[in-house]
Scaffold this motif. Structure first.
Motif, PDB file in Angstrom:
ATOM      1  N   ASP A   1       0.771  -1.224   0.029  1.00 41.30           N
ATOM      2  CA  ASP A   1       0.056  -0.027   0.030  1.00 41.30           C
ATOM      3  C   ASP A   1       0.897   1.135  -0.030  1.00 41.30           C
ATOM      4  OD1 ASP A   1      -2.616  -0.221  -0.102  1.00 41.30           O
ATOM      5  OD2 ASP A   1      -3.175  -0.235   2.135  1.00 41.30           O
ATOM      6  N   GLY A   2       1.942   0.889   0.144  1.00 37.15           N
ATOM      7  CA  GLY A   2       3.039   2.376   0.206  1.00 37.15           C
ATOM      8  C   GLY A   2       3.093   2.929   1.834  1.00 37.15           C
ATOM      9  N   ARG A   3       2.564   2.150   2.686  1.00 39.16           N
ATOM     10  CA  ARG A   3       2.471   2.621   4.106  1.00 39.16           C
ATOM     11  C   ARG A   3       3.633   1.892   5.105  1.00 39.16           C
ATOM     12  NH1 ARG A   3      -1.988   1.133   6.367  1.00 39.16           N
ATOM     13  NH2 ARG A   3      -2.896  -0.217   4.714  1.00 39.16           N
ATOM     14  N   GLY A   4       4.453   1.274   4.450  1.00 40.08           N
ATOM     15  CA  GLY A   4       5.183   0.265   5.060  1.00 40.08           C
ATOM     16  C   GLY A   4       6.543   0.860   5.885  1.00 40.08           C
ATOM     17  N   THR A   5       7.011   0.475   6.621  1.00 38.81           N
ATOM     18  CA  THR A   5       8.224   1.126   7.331  1.00 38.81           C
ATOM     19  C   THR A   5       9.396  -0.186   7.470  1.00 38.81           C
ATOM     20  OG1 THR A   5       7.616   0.390   9.503  1.00 38.81           O
ATOM     21  CG2 THR A   5       6.986   2.491   9.140  1.00 38.81           C
ATOM     22  N   ILE A   6      10.844   0.309   7.947  1.00 30.92           N
ATOM     23  CA  ILE A   6      11.696  -0.774   7.688  1.00 30.92           C
ATOM     24  C   ILE A   6      11.358  -1.794   8.913  1.00 30.92           C
ATOM     25  CG2 ILE A   6      14.214  -1.151   8.037  1.00 30.92           C
ATOM     26  CD1 ILE A   6      13.844   0.078   5.505  1.00 30.92           C
ATOM     27  N   ALA A   7      10.547  -1.221   9.999  1.00 32.00           N
ATOM     28  CA  ALA A   7      10.359  -1.950  11.196  1.00 32.00           C
ATOM     29  C   ALA A   7       9.415  -3.140  10.884  1.00 32.00           C
ATOM     30  CB  ALA A   7       9.909  -1.084  12.470  1.00 32.00           C
ATOM     31  N   ASP A   8       8.710  -2.932   9.883  1.00 27.61           N
ATOM     32  CA  ASP A   8       7.595  -3.779   9.258  1.00 27.61           C
ATOM     33  C   ASP A   8       8.203  -5.077   8.748  1.00 27.61           C
ATOM     34  OD1 ASP A   8       5.339  -2.450  10.206  1.00 27.61           O
ATOM     35  OD2 ASP A   8       5.088  -1.438   8.292  1.00 27.61           O
TER      36      ASP A   8
ATOM     37  N   LYS B   1      10.692   2.791   1.076  1.00 22.71           N
ATOM     38  CA  LYS B   1      11.437   4.136   0.631  1.00 22.71           C
ATOM     39  C   LYS B   1      11.041   4.809  -0.561  1.00 22.71           C
ATOM     40  CE  LYS B   1      16.144   2.481   2.687  1.00 22.71           C
ATOM     41  NZ  LYS B   1      17.073   1.810   2.114  1.00 22.71           N
ATOM     42  N   ASN B   2      10.367   4.237  -1.329  1.00 22.55           N
ATOM     43  CA  ASN B   2       9.986   5.073  -2.360  1.00 22.55           C
ATOM     44  C   ASN B   2       8.401   4.738  -2.853  1.00 22.55           C
ATOM     45  OD1 ASN B   2      12.097   6.479  -3.198  1.00 22.55           O
ATOM     46  ND2 ASN B   2      13.216   4.763  -3.474  1.00 22.55           N
ATOM     47  N   PRO B   3       7.315   4.808  -2.117  1.00 19.51           N
ATOM     48  CA  PRO B   3       6.193   4.396  -2.319  1.00 19.51           C
ATOM     49  C   PRO B   3       5.442   4.915  -3.597  1.00 19.51           C
ATOM     50  CG  PRO B   3       6.067   5.655  -0.204  1.00 19.51           C
ATOM     51  CD  PRO B   3       7.681   5.438  -0.699  1.00 19.51           C
ATOM     52  N   GLN B   4       6.142   6.240  -3.887  1.00 15.71           N
ATOM     53  CA  GLN B   4       5.510   6.767  -5.118  1.00 15.71           C
ATOM     54  C   GLN B   4       5.741   5.907  -6.381  1.00 15.71           C
ATOM     55  OE1 GLN B   4       8.136   7.585  -3.301  1.00 15.71           O
ATOM     56  NE2 GLN B   4       9.775   8.337  -4.723  1.00 15.71           N
ATOM     57  N   ASN B   5       6.685   5.096  -6.308  1.00 15.71           N
ATOM     58  CA  ASN B   5       7.215   4.239  -7.550  1.00 15.71           C
ATOM     59  C   ASN B   5       6.326   2.910  -7.687  1.00 15.71           C
ATOM     60  OD1 ASN B   5       8.937   6.147  -8.047  1.00 15.71           O
ATOM     61  ND2 ASN B   5      10.562   4.851  -7.075  1.00 15.71           N
ATOM     62  N   ILE B   6       5.570   2.618  -6.528  1.00 14.41           N
ATOM     63  CA  ILE B   6       4.561   1.418  -6.673  1.00 14.41           C
ATOM     64  C   ILE B   6       3.589   1.462  -7.663  1.00 14.41           C
ATOM     65  CG2 ILE B   6       3.051  -0.012  -5.337  1.00 14.41           C
ATOM     66  CD1 ILE B   6       4.386   0.765  -2.562  1.00 14.41           C
ATOM     67  N   LYS B   7       3.366   0.449  -8.568  1.00 16.45           N
ATOM     68  CA  LYS B   7       2.582   0.559  -9.567  1.00 16.45           C
ATOM     69  C   LYS B   7       1.274   0.309  -9.239  1.00 16.45           C
ATOM     70  CE  LYS B   7       5.706   0.792 -13.038  1.00 16.45           C
ATOM     71  NZ  LYS B   7       6.785  -0.336 -13.156  1.00 16.45           N
TER      72      LYS B   7
END
Lengths: 176, 446
Positions: B376-383, B426-432
């Motif tokens: 979803d583009g809401r993830g973190t490294i901790a996830d 890091k780059n959720p904007q790139n998620i298709k």
């Protein structure tokens, strides 16, 4: 109480004999498949109670089984249930486009039935046809190597030719 | 191409019939076996080195030798035809085209085990093959190959085909036994093992379709000859169902030991990657086994060519290796998102968890939710670290191996493709566009 056709009742008695005496509960999965073939593709409470009486077991023993296995429909379904494989290899080969296309064409979402009662769209897990992905199942028939054009022609064919409910245990295997 | 012991003549017209099967040498192994002592058949299977073809690879002869023989208690052989491991489609192919090969194997194996009532448990979705097997069984009864006093040997066997109704878990042998008894497919705690207490509390052997089919060539050519095929402890032939981004998907029978590179690129097998793309990763033995990136599937960490065998695919343990598993060989090209693929597999295991053990029931759900959050583009490294943590708390902590089957793909994807997960974070904007994907997986759009 609902009742099976004579042919189906005879078939059920032959199936029960496949298991040792007193172990007739083992016949529950095949008999529930036959029940869906006999009663418009789904299992109502009266139908499950009837199956319990045939197998001489408690109704709860039928309910708990019917609710566990994904092929049993506990709500009414269309005459033609389209089951599109959504798992791993089919996904790699474009299953999501197939589902999206069918949703648009039929005007329903996954899990819904068309207003005319003709089609229900379901997504299901891997059907062991990964070499000919993407694929979908209708009744006992696998439709493989799908393209969107192929999906259109398959749906049109079912729309024209489907007179009664199509079930996994095809009626032709009950009548013989 | 190597020797074909299972799918030889599979495209001949009429081989699905008794007459057709006999034309190509069918039921000769049965005649031979019925003149042998049951214990000699078990010894022959032990000599062959045949290992369970359903995924675990346990030696078949040893499994047979464990069967308890309390006096007066019937024993049963149950064939596991509940082929449901994503990527695996060899058993369906075999039953569709050569149902009598499985039936011949069932009669020989039942005779060896002293079983007089045996079942083939086929998954409910394969209703077409259920009826094909039923027709073949009817033919066998009519020809005196089943029933009383088979071929005047004094051996009696009733063989029936039984259908499931949609549950991956029923491929696990104790869940399959529960299901055959007419219950929900909840795996049993072991011990007791089925060899002591199986269906209806009687001694039971459960074997995969391909394993039972392979007993026929073992008897035909002898265990010793069978053991000469293959490499090391990986004896004989194996059906590999190849799928994904390859030019020639399908079922191939290989002599164990073929190099993976040859299997993927040779015209005799997969015929290379589709549309001239590059190989990215392979899941070599069905969805449960660890995914390997191209460099590790073609060569081991030591730089030796990786072979299609139990040992070579397992070389390096899970740090750099994988498993032969069921032979479901899923090939992914460079366009594939490992994160999305993992989400699909994890959603599958969550859906198929029977719900008995909380680490599996809850853990698979949490892993699915976290992967959804990352997609979803809401993830973190901790996830990503949390995913790693959860999979480690499922593995080894459940009644049946579905826990491991769900945990291993997550661990391997993060182990080998962590930068790809980090890119999503890091780059959720790139998620298709993943909207269709949510719909396919039965999710509300975010």
């Amino acid at each position: 109480m609902p009742e099976f056709s004579t042919e189906a009742q005879e078939l059920v008695q032959r199936i029960i004999k496949r298991y040792p005496e007193g172990k007739q509960k083992s016949a529950i999965l095949p008999v529930l498949h036959i029940a869906q073939a006999e009663f418009q593709g789904w299992l109502s409470v009266p139908v499950m109670d009837y199956v319990a009486s045939l197998l001489k077991i408690l109704p709860i023993e039928v309910y708990e089984v019917a609710s566990f296995y994904s092929m049993f429909n506990l709500k009414p379904v269309g005459k033609c249930v389209i089951e599109v494989c959504r798992t791993g290899p089919c996904w790699l080969m474009g299953a999501e486009d197939v589902v999206h296309h069918i949703e648009k064409k039929l005007g329903v979402k996954e899990g819904e039935t068309t207003k005319d009662g003709m089609f229900t769209l379901k997504t299901v897990e891997c059907l062991a046809a990964c070499g000919s992905a993407p694929m979908m199942q209708v009744g006992e028939t696998y439709h493989e190597n799908l393209s969107l054009e192929k999906v259109d022609s398959i749906l049109n064919e079912y729309k024209t030719n489907t007179k009664e409910h199509i079930s996994h245990w095809d009626k032709k295997h009950i009548k013989k | 191409m190597g020797r074909q012991l299972l799918i030889d003549n599979i495209n001949q017209t009429g081989i699905h019939t008794l007459e057709g099967y006999r034309t190509y040498g069918g039921y000769q192994a049965l005649e031979k076996a019925l003149r042998m002592k049951p214990e000699d058949i078990v010894a022959e299977v032990q000599k062959s080195g045949l290992r369970g073809r359903g995924g675990a690879g346990f030696p078949t002869g040893m499994k047979w030798s464990f069967i308890a023989k309390p006096p007066g208690v019937p024993r049963h052989l149950v064939c596991n035809a509940d082929e449901s491991e994503p990527g695996t489609f060899k058993d369906r192919y075999l039953m569709q085209r050569k149902p009598h090969l499985l039936i011949e194997g069932m009669i020989i194996s039942s005779f060896a085990l002293g079983a007089n009532l045996s079942y083939i448990y086929i998954r409910g979705e394969m209703m077409a093959q259920f009826h094909i097997l039923q027709n073949a069984i009817d033919e066998a009864y009519a020809a005196g190959l089943l029933g009383k006093n088979i071929l005047n040997s004094g051996f009696d066997l009733d063989l029936h085909v039984h259908c499931g109704a949609g549950a991956y878990i029923c491929g696990e042998e104790t869940a399959l036994i529960e299901s055959l008894e007419g219950k929900r497919g909840n795996p049993r705690i072991k011990p007791p093992f089925p060899a002591v207490s199986g269906v209806w509390d009687r001694p039971t052997v459960v074997n995969n379709v391909e394993t039972i089919a392979a007993v026929v060539p073992v008897i035909n050519i002898s265990g010793e000859e069978y053991a000469k095929i293959g490499i090391g402890k990986s004896t004989g032939t194996k059906l590999i169902s190849a799928c994904g981004h390859i030019n020639k998907p399908g079922v191939y029978e290989i002599e164990l030991g073929v190099p993976v590179e040859e299997f993927i690129y040779s015209e005799n097998y997969c015929g290379g990657i589709k549309d001239g793309r590059k190989l990215k990763a392979v899941v070599a033995g069905g969805s449960s086994v660890p995914i390997l990136p191209a460099e590790l599937i073609l060569k081991t960490a030591k730089g030796e060519p990786r072979l299609m065998s139990y040992e070579s695919l397992g070389d390096g343990g899970f740090a750099t290796g994988t498993m032969l598993g069921s032979g479901g060989f899923i090939v992914m090209d460079e366009s594939t998102s490992v994160v999305k693929n993992l989400f699909n597999f994890t959603r599958f295991y969550h859906h198929e968890s029977c719900g008995q053990c909380s680490p599996c029931r809850e853990g698979t759900g949490w892993m699915e939710k976290i992967l959804r959050k990352i997609l979803d583009g809401r993830g973190t490294i901790a996830d990503i670290d949390l995913l790693w943590d959860i999979q480690g708390k499922i593995e080894g902590k459940t009644i049946c191996p579905l826990g491991e089957a769900a945990a291993w793909p997550v661990a391997a994807a993060i182990r080998h493709f962590r930068p790809e997960f980090e890119e999503y974070v890091k780059n959720p904007q790139n998620i298709k566009d993943v909207k269709h994907y949510y719909r396919l997986n039965n999710l509300q759009e975010a």
